[in-house]
Design a protein around this motif. Structure first.
Motif, PDB file in Angstrom:
ATOM      1  N   THR A  14       4.967   9.357   5.177  1.00  0.00           N
ATOM      2  CA  THR A  14       5.429  10.000   6.407  1.00  0.00           C
ATOM      3  C   THR A  14       5.858   8.939   7.430  1.00  0.00           C
ATOM      4  OG1 THR A  14       3.240   9.984   7.426  1.00  0.00           O
ATOM      5  CG2 THR A  14       3.793  11.863   6.002  1.00  0.00           C
ATOM      6  N   ARG A  15       6.485   9.419   8.491  1.00  0.00           N
ATOM      7  CA  ARG A  15       6.864   8.519   9.588  1.00  0.00           C
ATOM      8  C   ARG A  15       5.630   7.855  10.189  1.00  0.00           C
ATOM      9  NH1 ARG A  15      11.025   7.827  13.355  1.00  0.00           N
ATOM     10  NH2 ARG A  15      10.305   7.230  15.436  1.00  0.00           N
ATOM     11  N   GLU A  16       4.540   8.627  10.297  1.00  0.00           N
ATOM     12  CA  GLU A  16       3.296   8.076  10.842  1.00  0.00           C
ATOM     13  C   GLU A  16       2.754   6.971   9.942  1.00  0.00           C
ATOM     14  OE1 GLU A  16      -1.186   9.574  12.176  1.00  0.00           O
ATOM     15  OE2 GLU A  16       0.293  11.018  11.396  1.00  0.00           O
ATOM     16  N   ARG A  75       0.832  -1.207   0.000  1.00  0.00           N
ATOM     17  CA  ARG A  75       0.000   0.000   0.000  1.00  0.00           C
ATOM     18  C   ARG A  75       0.867   1.258   0.000  1.00  0.00           C
ATOM     19  NH1 ARG A  75      -1.423   3.053   4.221  1.00  0.00           N
ATOM     20  NH2 ARG A  75      -0.927   1.432   5.766  1.00  0.00           N
ATOM     21  N   LEU A  76       1.904   1.279   0.853  1.00  0.00           N
ATOM     22  CA  LEU A  76       2.748   2.472   0.954  1.00  0.00           C
ATOM     23  C   LEU A  76       3.593   2.681  -0.297  1.00  0.00           C
ATOM     24  CD1 LEU A  76       3.974   2.215   4.659  1.00  0.00           C
ATOM     25  CD2 LEU A  76       2.136   3.647   3.724  1.00  0.00           C
ATOM     26  N   ALA A  77       3.929   1.592  -0.969  1.00  0.00           N
ATOM     27  CA  ALA A  77       4.750   1.722  -2.182  1.00  0.00           C
ATOM     28  C   ALA A  77       4.015   2.492  -3.278  1.00  0.00           C
ATOM     29  CB  ALA A  77       5.155   0.332  -2.692  1.00  0.00           C
TER      30      ALA A  77
END
Length: 362
Positions: free
Chosen positions: A337-339, A329-331
């Motif tokens: 962000t760090r969060e 998902r983040l890719a």
């Protein structure tokens, strides 16, 4: 390789085994009839008998006694072991483990028993021989190895064991494929475990189905070591409930030496979720509130068969699958962000479960 070459190779291997056995036994004839090392109280003094004072005065060191090391083998350097830990700290660590209520109670009872036994000895009162060999039974991933390692440290803290290390083996670590090799292989594992705990996983596998199986040789070697080194060796046999019970009661020697049984219950759904949350805390992850119920359902689905799921091991697998989905998902995001890196969402859990998995009611 043709049949003749293969036959020659097997003959050479057998000859090497015979040579090793012969040299090994000759070097150990000075110990006892069975070739086991002398117990500490019977070891020869540092200056061998017959050494003249003149040779001491000359500064020449007497010849070192022969060891049980086979010819051609290099002695393994002993690892530096930590000093005994505080018993209070070890008991706090035991209390911090999730679940295992019955096991914790039995461990505390055993600690109390050892303490009182030592007090009776100190006060010159008669004591019975204290057998600390144990059977751990239960499904995979219920903490058997973890508790065995902790027990080694507890016995070291109490002064029962001189080192407190844990040596973990299974059938493959004890049984060899040729006549005479199993006893040597098993003795090597035992020597490594002296001063600590020998943990035999799936111990019932030593009971072979065929008449020419070498598992019985390993069992006989272990039984003798349990007697010879009863003051500085603890053996813990572990495995599934039914097979372990049949294994122990199949041999009078095993039945007489293993008289402490600790059963490790499967984790409840709440305990599995608590283990998952602990992994989140250790990895600096935060599980969204709406995702917590989904994780609980996910664990219940996977844990329909605790033996195949693996309890705590299964939780680790589920946790890692969710991390893979979070990474996918983040890719796809432009800015992470760090969060974002620390948050596990309901979408991550659902993706890890798969689209065809129905949601269970809590």
């Amino acid at each position: 390789m043709d049949k003749k070459d293969k036959k020659d190779e097997i003959i050479l291997q057998q000859l090497e085994v015979i040579q090793t056995l012969t040299e090994h036994n000759l070097r150990r004839m000075g110990a006892d009839f069975w070739g086991a090392p002398l117990p500490p109280e019977h070891k020869a003094p540092e200056t061998p008998a017959g050494t003249s004072k003149a040779s001491e005065a000359s500064g020449k060191k007497p010849k070192a006694p022969e060891t049980s090391q086979a010819a051609g083998e290099k002695a393994e350097p002993e690892e530096a072991l930590p000093p005994p830990e505080k018993l209070e700290d070890l008991q706090k660590e035991l209390d911090s483990y999730i679940g295992l209520a019955a096991v914790k109670r039995e461990v505390r009872n055993l600690i109390d028993l050892v303490k009182v036994h030592q007090l009776r000895e100190k006060n010159g009162l008669p004591v019975e021989d204290l057998s600390l060999h144990m059977v751990f039974s239960g499904s995979p991933g219920t903490g058997k190895t973890t508790i065995a390692r902790l027990m080694a440290r507890i016995f070291h803290s109490l002064g029962i064991l001189s080192k407190g290390q844990l040596v973990e083996v299974d059938r493959a670590g004890l049984v060899a494929g040729y006549v005479g090799q199993t006893a040597l292989k098993t003795k090597k594992a035992i020597e490594k475990a002296l001063g600590g705990v020998l943990f035999i996983d799936e111990a019932y596998a030593l009971n072979g189905s065929s008449g020419n199986d070498f598992g019985q040789e390993a069992i006989d070697t272990i039984l003798k070591a349990m007697e010879d080194h009863r003051r500085d060796l603890v053996v813990i046999a572990a495995g599934y409930d039914g097979p372990m019970d049949r294994f122990i009661h199949s041999n009078p020697g095993l039945e007489s030496r293993f008289n402490r049984f600790l059963h490790f219950e499967d984790y409840t759904p709440d305990e599995l979720l608590e283990i998952f949350n602990m992994r989140c805390r250790k990895g600096c992850y935060e599980l969204e509130e709406e995702a917590a119920g989904l994780v609980r359902d996910f664990l219940r689905e996977e844990n329909r068969n605790p033996e195949s799921f693996g309890n705590a091991r299964g939780v680790r697998n589920v946790f890692e699958r969710i991390l893979v989905c979070q990474a996918s998902r983040l890719a796809g995001q432009e800015n992470v962000t760090r969060e974002d890196l620390t948050r596990l969402t309901a979408a991550d859990v659902l993706a890890a479960r798969g689209p065809e998995t129905p949601r269970l009611e809590i």
